[in-house]
Design an enzyme around this catalytic site. Structure first.
Site, short mmCIF file in Angstrom:
data_model
loop_
_atom_site.label_atom_id
_atom_site.label_comp_id
_atom_site.label_asym_id
_atom_site.label_seq_id
_atom_site.Cartn_x
_atom_site.Cartn_y
_atom_site.Cartn_z
N CYS A 162 13.98 31.10 132.65
CA CYS A 162 15.42 30.93 132.45
C CYS A 162 15.81 29.46 132.23
CB CYS A 162 16.17 31.58 133.62
SG CYS A 162 17.81 32.10 133.14
N GLU A 222 10.38 36.44 139.08
CA GLU A 222 10.19 36.17 140.51
C GLU A 222 11.18 36.95 141.37
OE1 GLU A 222 11.82 34.37 138.45
OE2 GLU A 222 13.51 33.39 139.45
N GLU A 244 20.15 25.80 137.00
CA GLU A 244 21.08 25.20 136.03
C GLU A 244 20.33 24.09 135.30
OE1 GLU A 244 23.95 24.55 133.67
OE2 GLU A 244 24.14 26.18 135.14
N SER A 245 20.05 24.33 134.03
CA SER A 245 19.19 23.40 133.29
C SER A 245 19.78 21.98 133.20
CB SER A 245 18.90 23.94 131.89
OG SER A 245 20.09 24.26 131.22
N HIS A 282 14.01 36.66 135.01
CA HIS A 282 13.55 36.17 136.31
C HIS A 282 12.47 37.09 136.90
CE1 HIS A 282 16.45 32.93 137.34
NE2 HIS A 282 17.18 33.54 136.43
N ILE A 305 19.99 36.59 134.23
CA ILE A 305 21.14 35.98 134.91
C ILE A 305 21.64 34.80 134.07
CG2 ILE A 305 21.98 34.89 137.03
CD1 ILE A 305 19.60 36.23 138.49
N ARG A 323 21.61 28.80 125.03
CA ARG A 323 21.99 28.90 126.45
C ARG A 323 23.06 29.96 126.65
NH1 ARG A 323 24.17 23.78 129.23
NH2 ARG A 323 23.93 25.12 131.05
N1 GLN Z 1 22.70 29.45 132.54
C1 GLN Z 1 21.68 28.57 133.07
C2 GLN Z 1 21.49 27.36 132.16
O1 GLN Z 1 21.97 27.34 131.05
C3 GLN Z 1 20.37 29.31 133.24
C4 GLN Z 1 20.54 30.44 134.24
C5 GLN Z 1 19.31 30.79 135.02
O2 GLN Z 1 18.38 30.02 135.13
N2 GLN Z 1 19.36 31.95 135.62
O3 GLN Z 1 20.86 26.44 132.54
#
Ligand code: GLN
Length: 192
Positions: free
Chosen positions: A79, A171, A48-49, A169, A133, A106
């Protein structure tokens, strides 16, 4: 080669495991004191940024990491990590490191398509499994940014000098080629 992964939140363990299988030594950055150890590269994981950005500032790591990126330290950002690197976020007021001259959106795939899997083509690598994701995509990139992959006409992987940023992702799959590409940055002298 010693690589540090930001370990305040999100999917960092998977990056560690993958890079260890490729021969890298990994350290976790959880607090400012961890930055005293020497390291050669940096991974910004998914998660979650907003929370990661807030924690990095509160924990006193933000400025030092930003400086290292600006000085040319190789970075792999996935991400949420890509959002932290981006110069602009089109649907958010906040800015974080701002070292990658792209505009990201985002949660760009909306609610229904929030998470999905597809295969795309990565420049110089080939067909690649991509796990999205609640991912961002890259709306626009400045001229000097190399677009490495697009899905449905939107850039999802880019490189700019020492920084590789991807929406998905890598990873979370078994394919290690993107991490290998990141490790190849360490032997390049024309970046940074
Ligand atoms: N939705 C997240 C964000 O805005 C990012 C999601 C992720 O890293 N898989 O920070």
């Amino acid at each position: 080669m010693k690589i540090a992964v930001i370990a305040v939140q999100g999917a960092f363990i998977e990056h560690e495991k993958m890079l260890q299988t490729l021969g890298a030594e990994m350290i976790e950055l959880r607090k400012a004191g961890d930055l005293k150890q020497p390291f050669d590269g940096l991974v910004l994981p998914g998660g979650e940024s907003t929370l990661q950005g807030k924690l990095l500032r509160e924990l006193g790591m933000f400025d030092i990491l930003q400086q290292k990126i600006l000085e040319g330290m190789p970075v792999l950002a996935t991400c949420a990590g890509l959002i932290l690197l981006a110069k602009e976020i089109s649907n958010d007021e906040k800015r974080y490191f701002g070292t990658l001259p792209v505009t990201v959106k985002r949660n760009a795939y909306g609610r229904q398509l929030g998470s999905f899997f597809c295969e795309g083509e990565i420049k110089g690598i080939g067909r690649y499994p991509m796990e999205f994701i609640r991912a961002p995509y890259i709306e626009s990139a400045e001229e000097e940014v190399e677009v490495l992959a697009e899905v449905d006409g939107k850039a999802v992987a880019v490189q700019y000098k020492n920084q590789i940023g991807v929406s998905f992702h890598p990873e979370l799959t078994k394919d290690t080629r993107l991490h290998q590409k990141f490790l190849e940055l360490f032997s390049r002298t024309d970046i940074g």
